[in-house]
Write a protein that holds these residues in place. Structure first.
Motif, PDB file in Angstrom:
ATOM      1  N   ALA A   4     -20.531 -24.619   0.030  1.00 32.93           N
ATOM      2  CA  ALA A   4     -20.091 -23.443  -0.723  1.00 32.93           C
ATOM      3  C   ALA A   4     -19.147 -23.853  -1.854  1.00 32.93           C
ATOM      4  N   LEU A   5     -18.237 -24.780  -1.569  1.00 32.88           N
ATOM      5  CA  LEU A   5     -17.316 -25.255  -2.613  1.00 32.88           C
ATOM      6  C   LEU A   5     -18.051 -26.039  -3.699  1.00 32.88           C
ATOM      7  N   MET A  59     -18.552 -25.074  -7.720  1.00 32.38           N
ATOM      8  CA  MET A  59     -18.160 -25.984  -8.805  1.00 32.38           C
ATOM      9  C   MET A  59     -19.330 -26.314  -9.721  1.00 32.38           C
ATOM     10  N   SER A  60     -20.570 -26.186  -9.230  1.00 31.93           N
ATOM     11  CA  SER A  60     -21.740 -26.529 -10.049  1.00 31.93           C
ATOM     12  C   SER A  60     -22.459 -25.279 -10.550  1.00 31.93           C
ATOM     13  N   TRP A  72     -12.803 -36.556 -11.993  1.00 36.64           N
ATOM     14  CA  TRP A  72     -11.631 -36.406 -11.133  1.00 36.64           C
ATOM     15  C   TRP A  72     -11.042 -35.019 -11.318  1.00 36.64           C
ATOM     16  N   MET A  73     -10.391 -34.517 -10.282  1.00 37.52           N
ATOM     17  CA  MET A  73      -9.651 -33.277 -10.387  1.00 37.52           C
ATOM     18  C   MET A  73      -8.372 -33.410  -9.587  1.00 37.52           C
ATOM     19  N   VAL A  74      -7.362 -32.673  -9.970  1.00 38.05           N
ATOM     20  CA  VAL A  74      -6.076 -32.735  -9.291  1.00 38.05           C
ATOM     21  C   VAL A  74      -5.815 -31.378  -8.658  1.00 38.05           C
ATOM     22  N   SER A  75      -5.433 -31.410  -7.393  1.00 36.11           N
ATOM     23  CA  SER A  75      -5.044 -30.177  -6.721  1.00 36.11           C
ATOM     24  C   SER A  75      -3.841 -30.504  -5.847  1.00 36.11           C
ATOM     25  N   THR A  76      -3.109 -29.488  -5.476  1.00 42.20           N
ATOM     26  CA  THR A  76      -1.947 -29.679  -4.628  1.00 42.20           C
ATOM     27  C   THR A  76      -2.109 -28.860  -3.364  1.00 42.20           C
TER      28      THR A  76
END
Length: 128
Positions: free
Chosen positions: A26-27, A31-32, A122-126
Motif C-alpha cells: 500500500a505504501l 509512492m508510485s 533516497w528520502m528522509v523521514s523522522t
C-alpha cells in the motif's frame, strides 16, 4: 556467546509475511501513483523466496542476550547464472551483520550530492 543456526521454512514465512506485504505494498503503490499490481507483486515475492534456501545464524551474549552477529546465507535453487562458488558449484550470497558498542550514540549521514541535495532514490523521514 550462544550460537543458533536454522533454515528458513519458506511456506511458514510467506504465511507470516503476507500481512506485512499488504501494508508495504500500500505504501509503495501510493509512492508510485497507484501503478503497481498487488497480485503480480505477491507472485514475484513468492517466486523469489521459493527459489532460494536461506540459512540464518545468530550469536548473542550469554549474560545480556544482545545479538553480536547475524549471518544470512542464501543459496539460489533455480539460477541460470554461473556458480558463485567454484568449489561447491552453487550460486550463493552471504550477508553478515556485526553489532557492538551498544547504547553508544550514533551518527547517520544523509546521502547528499555535491550541491547539498538528497541523492536520487533516497528520502528522509523522522520517527515521531
Amino acid at each position: 556467546c550462544y550460537h543458533l543456526r536454522g533454515i528458513l521454512d519458506t511456506e511458514d514465512f510467506l504465511v507470516w509475511f503476507y500481512p506485512e506485504w499488504k501494508t508495504s505494498f500500500a505504501l509503495m503503490n501510493e509512492m508510485s501513483d497507484g501503478v503497481l499490481d498487488f497480485d503480480e507483486g505477491w507472485e514475484t515475492i513468492q517466486t523469489i523466496y521459493r527459489s532460494q534456501e536461506a540459512v540464518y545464524e545468530y550469536w548473542f551474549g550469554k549474560d545480556d542476550y544482545l545479538i553480536r552477529k547475524q549471518v544470512r546465507l542464501e543459496r539460489d535453487l533455480t539460477t541460470d547464472l554461473p556458480p558463485v562458488d567454484d568449489i561447491t558449484g552453487e550460486s550463493t550470497r552471504q550477508i553478515t551483520h556485526e553489532y557492538y558498542d551498544f547504547n553508544e550514540d550514533i551518527t547517520v549521514d544523509v546521502p547528499l550530492d555535491e550541491s547539498g541535495n538528497l541523492l536520487d532514490g533516497w528520502m528522509v523521514s523522522t520517527l515521531e
